[in-house]
Design a protein around this motif. Structure first.
Motif, PDB file in Angstrom:
ATOM      1  N   SER A   9      66.936-156.261 -48.785  1.00 49.96           N
ATOM      2  CA  SER A   9      66.629-155.762 -47.445  1.00 49.96           C
ATOM      3  C   SER A   9      67.598-156.342 -46.429  1.00 49.96           C
ATOM      4  N   VAL A  10      67.848-155.571 -45.395  1.00 50.30           N
ATOM      5  CA  VAL A  10      68.600-156.035 -44.234  1.00 50.30           C
ATOM      6  C   VAL A  10      67.698-155.800 -43.039  1.00 50.30           C
ATOM      7  N   ARG A  11      67.334-156.911 -42.395  1.00 55.62           N
ATOM      8  CA  ARG A  11      66.391-156.866 -41.271  1.00 55.62           C
ATOM      9  C   ARG A  11      67.065-157.448 -40.035  1.00 55.62           C
ATOM     10  N   ASP A  12      66.853-156.800 -38.899  1.00 52.91           N
ATOM     11  CA  ASP A  12      67.355-157.350 -37.642  1.00 52.91           C
ATOM     12  C   ASP A  12      66.254-157.302 -36.600  1.00 52.91           C
ATOM     13  N   ASP A  13      66.425-158.098 -35.553  1.00 56.86           N
ATOM     14  CA  ASP A  13      65.446-158.089 -34.468  1.00 56.86           C
ATOM     15  C   ASP A  13      66.046-157.465 -33.209  1.00 56.86           C
ATOM     16  N   GLY A  14      66.939-156.505 -33.428  1.00 50.67           N
ATOM     17  CA  GLY A  14      67.598-155.808 -32.329  1.00 50.67           C
ATOM     18  C   GLY A  14      66.720-154.723 -31.718  1.00 50.67           C
ATOM     19  N   PRO A  15      67.342-153.799 -30.990  1.00 46.28           N
ATOM     20  CA  PRO A  15      66.591-152.809 -30.219  1.00 46.28           C
ATOM     21  C   PRO A  15      65.882-151.740 -31.046  1.00 46.28           C
ATOM     22  N   GLY A  16      66.166-151.616 -32.316  1.00 48.55           N
ATOM     23  CA  GLY A  16      65.506-150.607 -33.133  1.00 48.55           C
ATOM     24  C   GLY A  16      66.192-149.254 -33.036  1.00 48.55           C
ATOM     25  N   ILE A  17      65.675-148.316 -33.810  1.00 50.74           N
ATOM     26  CA  ILE A  17      66.229-146.960 -33.890  1.00 50.74           C
ATOM     27  C   ILE A  17      65.227-146.007 -33.268  1.00 50.74           C
ATOM     28  N   ASN A  18      65.721-145.061 -32.483  1.00 56.57           N
ATOM     29  CA  ASN A  18      64.836-144.054 -31.893  1.00 56.57           C
ATOM     30  C   ASN A  18      64.052-143.335 -32.983  1.00 56.57           C
ATOM     31  N   GLU A  19      62.786-143.085 -32.723  1.00 52.33           N
ATOM     32  CA  GLU A  19      61.918-142.410 -33.684  1.00 52.33           C
ATOM     33  C   GLU A  19      62.475-141.051 -34.109  1.00 52.33           C
ATOM     34  N   THR A  20      63.109-140.341 -33.180  1.00 46.61           N
ATOM     35  CA  THR A  20      63.658-139.023 -33.507  1.00 46.61           C
ATOM     36  C   THR A  20      64.885-139.124 -34.414  1.00 46.61           C
ATOM     37  N   ASP A  21      65.560-140.277 -34.400  1.00 46.25           N
ATOM     38  CA  ASP A  21      66.741-140.468 -35.233  1.00 46.25           C
ATOM     39  C   ASP A  21      66.403-140.872 -36.670  1.00 46.25           C
ATOM     40  N   LEU A  22      65.264-141.542 -36.872  1.00 49.49           N
ATOM     41  CA  LEU A  22      64.935-142.108 -38.183  1.00 49.49           C
ATOM     42  C   LEU A  22      65.067-141.142 -39.356  1.00 49.49           C
ATOM     43  N   PRO A  23      64.546-139.918 -39.275  1.00 43.19           N
ATOM     44  CA  PRO A  23      64.650-139.033 -40.444  1.00 43.19           C
ATOM     45  C   PRO A  23      66.083-138.583 -40.739  1.00 43.19           C
ATOM     46  N   LEU A  24      67.000-138.818 -39.812  1.00 43.04           N
ATOM     47  CA  LEU A  24      68.359-138.285 -39.948  1.00 43.04           C
ATOM     48  C   LEU A  24      69.431-139.331 -40.210  1.00 43.04           C
ATOM     49  N   ILE A  25      69.115-140.608 -40.164  1.00 38.61           N
ATOM     50  CA  ILE A  25      70.166-141.629 -40.167  1.00 38.61           C
ATOM     51  C   ILE A  25      70.981-141.692 -41.452  1.00 38.61           C
ATOM     52  N   PHE A  26      70.452-141.195 -42.565  1.00 35.69           N
ATOM     53  CA  PHE A  26      71.211-141.213 -43.817  1.00 35.69           C
ATOM     54  C   PHE A  26      72.007-139.926 -44.034  1.00 35.69           C
ATOM     55  N   GLU A  27      71.997-139.030 -43.041  1.00 28.26           N
ATOM     56  CA  GLU A  27      72.748-137.778 -43.145  1.00 28.26           C
ATOM     57  C   GLU A  27      74.208-138.011 -42.785  1.00 28.26           C
ATOM     58  N   LYS A  28      75.085-137.418 -43.551  1.00 26.78           N
ATOM     59  CA  LYS A  28      76.522-137.555 -43.338  1.00 26.78           C
ATOM     60  C   LYS A  28      76.906-137.088 -41.934  1.00 26.78           C
ATOM     61  N   GLY A  29      77.579-137.949 -41.203  1.00 23.42           N
ATOM     62  CA  GLY A  29      78.077-137.619 -39.872  1.00 23.42           C
ATOM     63  C   GLY A  29      77.094-137.858 -38.737  1.00 23.42           C
ATOM     64  N   TYR A  30      75.834-138.200 -39.056  1.00 24.28           N
ATOM     65  CA  TYR A  30      74.856-138.401 -37.997  1.00 24.28           C
ATOM     66  C   TYR A  30      75.053-139.771 -37.359  1.00 24.28           C
ATOM     67  N   ARG A  31      75.186-139.799 -36.034  1.00 22.33           N
ATOM     68  CA  ARG A  31      75.459-141.047 -35.321  1.00 22.33           C
ATOM     69  C   ARG A  31      74.319-141.491 -34.428  1.00 22.33           C
ATOM     70  N   GLY A  32      73.294-140.712 -34.287  1.00 25.42           N
ATOM     71  CA  GLY A  32      72.148-141.130 -33.481  1.00 25.42           C
ATOM     72  C   GLY A  32      72.333-140.844 -32.012  1.00 25.42           C
ATOM     73  N   THR A  33      71.224-140.768 -31.304  1.00 23.79           N
ATOM     74  CA  THR A  33      71.272-140.426 -29.883  1.00 23.79           C
ATOM     75  C   THR A  33      71.892-141.538 -29.052  1.00 23.79           C
ATOM     76  N   ARG A  34      71.737-142.792 -29.459  1.00 23.67           N
ATOM     77  CA  ARG A  34      72.331-143.904 -28.702  1.00 23.67           C
ATOM     78  C   ARG A  34      73.839-143.973 -28.863  1.00 23.67           C
ATOM     79  N   ALA A  35      74.372-143.405 -29.946  1.00 20.45           N
ATOM     80  CA  ALA A  35      75.805-143.501 -30.220  1.00 20.45           C
ATOM     81  C   ALA A  35      76.597-142.355 -29.597  1.00 20.45           C
ATOM     82  N   ARG A  36      75.951-141.336 -29.122  1.00 25.75           N
ATOM     83  CA  ARG A  36      76.649-140.179 -28.573  1.00 25.75           C
ATOM     84  C   ARG A  36      77.599-140.598 -27.456  1.00 25.75           C
TER      85      ARG A  36
END
Length: 161
Positions: free
Chosen positions: A85-112
């Motif tokens: 496991s890799v665990r961090d205590d950072g800001p977390g991932i947006n709930e809407t991004d979670l189902p997509l983060i392992f998709e090729k090319g997906y960078r998340g709403t915070r990375a736009r």
């Protein structure tokens, strides 16, 4: 990829040591929590090293200064699996991004609009894990952080060596 017996603990220790200077410069606390013993899997060393680097890099980069990143390596003897496991205590991932983060090319709403990454790292992680007969999952919320968990089959019966 090429499957050979590999001590995953030794590889994890190596990667943590290799990233320790960067963690210090980035003001990130990098820890390694591990059960006693060896963690033998049938695996491709360069691919697994890249997987670890991608996961730790993401946690350090997206967590920011002051974040604590912990690489964990434990046994699930009942299932004959190794849990990484890799665990961090950072800001977390947006709930809407979670189902997509392992998709090729997906960078998340915070990375736009930023130059944070290509969106290929976690897709590569998933491919490496699946090639090794494992599964990867992620848990996150608005805070406190994110945990990526990987289950890999142990090459040693009962994972006791």
């Amino acid at each position: 990829f090429e499957r050979r017996p590999l001590n995953l603990r030794a590889l994890c220790e190596e990667v943590v040591i290799d990233l320790s200077d960067r963690a210090s410069i980035d003001q990130v606390e990098l820890d390694f929590e591990v059960d006693d013993g060896r963690f033998i899997i049938q695996g491709d060393r360069p691919a697994l090293r890249q997987m670890l680097l991608n996961l730790l890099d993401n946690a350090m980069k997206h967590g920011g200064a002051g974040v604590r990143v912990t690489l964990g390596l434990h046994r699930d003897c009942a299932l004959g699996q190794i849990r990484l496991s890799v665990r961090d205590d950072g800001p977390g991932i947006n709930e809407t991004d979670l189902p997509l983060i392992f998709e090729k090319g997906y960078r998340g709403t915070r990375a736009r609009g930023s130059r944070v990454g290509s969106g290929l790292g976690l897709a590569l992680v998933r491919s490496i894990v699946e090639w090794h007969g494992g599964v990867v999952s992620v848990e996150s919320g608005p805070a406190p952080g994110t945990t990526v968990t990987i289950l890999l089959p142990s090459a040693v019966e009962g994972a006791a060596s």
